[in-house]
Design an enzyme around this catalytic site. Structure first.
Site, PDB file in Angstrom:
ATOM      1  CD  GLN A  97       0.434   3.151  -6.550  1.00 47.25           C
ATOM      2  OE1 GLN A  97       1.555   2.869  -6.140  1.00 47.25           O
ATOM      3  NE2 GLN A  97      -0.342   4.024  -5.934  1.00 47.25           N
ATOM      4  CG  HIS A 173       1.554   6.344  -7.675  1.00 42.55           C
ATOM      5  ND1 HIS A 173       1.101   7.448  -7.004  1.00 42.55           N
ATOM      6  CD2 HIS A 173       2.543   5.823  -6.909  1.00 42.55           C
ATOM      7  CE1 HIS A 173       1.795   7.587  -5.879  1.00 42.55           C
ATOM      8  NE2 HIS A 173       2.678   6.606  -5.796  1.00 42.55           N
ATOM      9  CE1 TYR A 178       8.392   8.902  -5.865  1.00 41.56           C
ATOM     10  CE2 TYR A 178       6.291   8.536  -4.772  1.00 41.56           C
ATOM     11  CZ  TYR A 178       7.672   8.529  -4.751  1.00 41.56           C
ATOM     12  OH  TYR A 178       8.336   8.170  -3.608  1.00 41.56           O
ATOM     13  NE  ARG A 225      -3.032   6.354  -2.619  1.00 38.05           N
ATOM     14  CZ  ARG A 225      -2.267   6.056  -1.590  1.00 38.05           C
ATOM     15  NH1 ARG A 225      -0.989   5.817  -1.735  1.00 38.05           N
ATOM     16  NH2 ARG A 225      -2.773   5.983  -0.382  1.00 38.05           N
ATOM     17  N   GLY A 293      -5.233   7.406   4.923  1.00 34.52           N
ATOM     18  CA  GLY A 293      -4.319   8.210   5.709  1.00 34.52           C
ATOM     19  C   GLY A 293      -4.531   8.139   7.200  1.00 34.52           C
ATOM     20  N   GLY A 315      -2.605   1.249   5.114  1.00 36.52           N
ATOM     21  CA  GLY A 315      -1.252   0.919   4.705  1.00 36.52           C
ATOM     22  C   GLY A 315      -0.514   0.192   5.805  1.00 36.52           C
ATOM     23  NE  ARG A 316       1.586   4.433   8.518  1.00 39.05           N
ATOM     24  CZ  ARG A 316       1.374   5.487   9.294  1.00 39.05           C
ATOM     25  NH1 ARG A 316       2.317   5.875  10.137  1.00 39.05           N
ATOM     26  NH2 ARG A 316       0.240   6.148   9.229  1.00 39.05           N
TER      27      ARG A 316
HETATM   28  C1  LIG Z   1       6.342   1.443   3.546  1.00 36.27           C
HETATM   29  C2  LIG Z   1       5.420   2.323   2.742  1.00 36.27           C
HETATM   30  C3  LIG Z   1       5.487   2.271   1.358  1.00 36.27           C
HETATM   31  C4  LIG Z   1       4.595   3.039   0.591  1.00 36.27           C
HETATM   32  N1  LIG Z   1       4.623   2.924  -0.778  1.00 36.27           N
HETATM   33  C5  LIG Z   1       3.644   3.519  -1.509  1.00 36.27           C
HETATM   34  C6  LIG Z   1       3.528   3.231  -2.896  1.00 36.27           C
HETATM   35  O1  LIG Z   1       4.262   2.424  -3.474  1.00 36.27           O
HETATM   36  N2  LIG Z   1       2.536   3.869  -3.571  1.00 36.27           N
HETATM   37  C7  LIG Z   1       1.684   4.747  -2.977  1.00 36.27           C
HETATM   38  O2  LIG Z   1       0.797   5.299  -3.629  1.00 36.27           O
HETATM   39  N3  LIG Z   1       1.772   5.005  -1.645  1.00 36.27           N
HETATM   40  C8  LIG Z   1       2.711   4.400  -0.908  1.00 36.27           C
HETATM   41  N4  LIG Z   1       2.757   4.599   0.449  1.00 36.27           N
HETATM   42  C9  LIG Z   1       1.707   5.403   1.110  1.00 36.27           C
HETATM   43  C10 LIG Z   1       0.596   4.484   1.610  1.00 36.27           C
HETATM   44  O3  LIG Z   1      -0.161   3.955   0.530  1.00 36.27           O
HETATM   45  C11 LIG Z   1      -0.369   5.239   2.541  1.00 36.27           C
HETATM   46  O4  LIG Z   1      -0.834   6.376   1.862  1.00 36.27           O
HETATM   47  C12 LIG Z   1       0.277   5.668   3.837  1.00 36.27           C
HETATM   48  O5  LIG Z   1       0.991   4.610   4.444  1.00 36.27           O
HETATM   49  C13 LIG Z   1      -0.770   6.198   4.822  1.00 36.27           C
HETATM   50  O6  LIG Z   1      -1.698   5.185   5.136  1.00 36.27           O
HETATM   51  P1  LIG Z   1      -1.634   4.452   6.571  1.00 36.27           P
HETATM   52  O7  LIG Z   1      -1.685   5.568   7.592  1.00 36.27           O
HETATM   53  O8  LIG Z   1      -2.832   3.570   6.626  1.00 36.27           O
HETATM   54  O9  LIG Z   1      -0.331   3.729   6.647  1.00 36.27           O
HETATM   55  C14 LIG Z   1       3.664   3.880   1.229  1.00 36.27           C
HETATM   56  C15 LIG Z   1       3.632   3.950   2.639  1.00 36.27           C
HETATM   57  C16 LIG Z   1       4.492   3.163   3.389  1.00 36.27           C
HETATM   58  C17 LIG Z   1       4.384   3.220   4.894  1.00 36.27           C
END
Ligand SMILES: Cc1cc2nc3c(=O)[nH]c(=O)nc-3n(C[C@H](O)[C@H](O)[C@H](O)COP(=O)(O)O)c2cc1C
Length: 361
Positions: A97, A173, A178, A225, A293, A315-316
């Site tokens: 990314q 990204h 950003y 994205r 999300g 993500g999480r």
């Molecule tokens: C710890 C953390 C770091 C993240 N860093 C990025 C990132 O570097 N780039 C990005 O596009 N989104 C980033 N996000 C957003 C995640 O890609 C994702 O959109 C968000 O966690 C929601 O998805 P989830 O509900 O499955 O966690 C981050 C989210 C978390 C929790």
């Protein structure tokens, strides 16, 4: 949930499942943006995802992430090669990314001679994590046309470097407030030159960066994205449907590997109005669509079954469940994430979350 385990087409690749690892910054690179061995362990553990999308990677030395990784020098490229090798040894795929913070930055993280800048001199209220702790973002100045051209070159060079580092593709990204997203939305972009004003002008920077990445990778290994309704980093647009209809329709002509749509924000209750906007926008996209999300396995599968996405990125759940696809398949309980070890630090809370016990499948 069976749809999550049906292989699908993602540009040049066929992925074995539709459970994508969302990009997540974990800030465990060295101060000079070089990833360490523990980063290879981390991504290697998560190689059963249909695709891993890496954390945000800095395209130059003023992209402004504290202990974020970079892809702008030979040492960083070589270190990433150990990560991509590990993921490939484990049978996985990983996209890089590519990222620049733009105005969501703090001057203390800038190298000599650089300062905080975005499309326009419009500041944000968020605090930025610095070596001195969280500090209010530095008020930005507007980028010059020469700097925009230099940034475009930096994104293209980072895309080339990602190829050398053994990644399988790149994700641009253009989300979460950003740099590229700042160009897209008029709440952050008040320029009166070719990069501001109409939706077509605000899309120009993303268009140029995407075209450059396609020239290096081929369109079937480039993803983008977007987060049309995220207010993170103080983002807003006077007409998000019109802006992102233009952006998505234009991207749709490029035959990209995928569009990655951030539909719902983490940590905030879902907004029904946002869902209406997302439904309006996804109509303009014909290719593979990764939705993101706050999905769990059931909701993710239902979203795909409803024709709203091709894949779901998580993500999480991937932070604390390295073998998330196996967990979903077994309907196993998920390990909870420790919020204290999300950002920075070492292996603790990074590579020490256990997989399901052998044989429990
Ligand atoms: C710890 C953390 C770091 C993240 N860093 C990025 C990132 O570097 N780039 C990005 O596009 N989104 C980033 N996000 C957003 C995640 O890609 C994702 O959109 C968000 O966690 C929601 O998805 P989830 O509900 O499955 O966690 C981050 C989210 C978390 C929790």
């Amino acid at each position: 949930m069976s749809i999550l385990f049906e292989p699908t087409n993602l540009g040049r690749y066929t992925v074995p499942n539709r459970i994508i690892m969302a990009p997540m910054s974990r800030n465990r690179a060295r101060k000079d943006g070089v990833v360490t061995d523990v980063v290879a362990d981390y991504y290697g553990q998560r190689a059963t995802a249909g695709l891993i999308i890496s954390e945000s990677i800095m395209v130059n030395d003023w992209a402004n992430g504290m202990c974020a990784p970079g892809l702008y020098n030979a040492e960083q490229i070589a270190a990433w090669k150990t990560v991509t090798d590990r993921v490939h040894e484990k049978g996985g795929l990983i996209f890089a990314q590519l990222w620049h913070a733009g105005r969501a930055a703090h001057d203390s993280l800038m190298p000599e001679g650089r300062d905080c800048a975005g499309p326009s001199a419009i500041g944000i209220s968020r605090e930025i994590m610095t070596f001195q702790g969280p500090i209010a973002a530095t008020p930005p100045r507007a980028l010059t046309l020469d700097e925009i051209s230099e940034l475009r070159t930096d994104f293209a060079q980072a895309a080339k470097n990602a190829l050398e580092a053994g990644f399988d593709g790149v994700e641009i990204h253009a989300a979460a407030g950003y740099l590229i997203d700042q160009f897209l939305q008029d709440g952050a972009n008040q320029r009166d030159d070719i990069y501001g004003g109409s939706a077509a002008n605000r899309y120009r920077f993303l268009n140029e960066i995407t075209d450059d990445a396609i020239a290096i990778w081929g369109s079937d290994r480039v993803g983008v994205r977007l987060s049309p309704k995220s207010d993170f980093n103080d983002m807003h647009d006077s007409d998000p449907v019109a802006t992102f209809t233009h952006v998505i329709s234009a991207l749709n002509t490029l035959n990209l590997a995928y569009l990655h749509l951030s539909e719902r924000l983490p940590f905030v209750p879902p907004n029904p109005e946002d869902a209406v906007v997302m439904d309006a926008l996804r109509k303009h996209w014909d290719g593979p669509l990764i939705s993101n999300g706050d999905f769990d396995a059931q909701e993710g599968a239902a979203h795909i079954d409803a024709g709203k996405a091709t894949m779901i990125s998580y993500g999480r759940p991937f932070i604390s469940n390295p073998d998330l696809p196996a967990r979903f398949k077994a309907s196993a309980e998920l390990t909870a994430m420790d919020p204290a070890t999300i950002y920075g630090g070492d292996a603790r809370g990074y590579t020490d979350y256990p997989p399901l016990a052998e044989g429990s499948l």
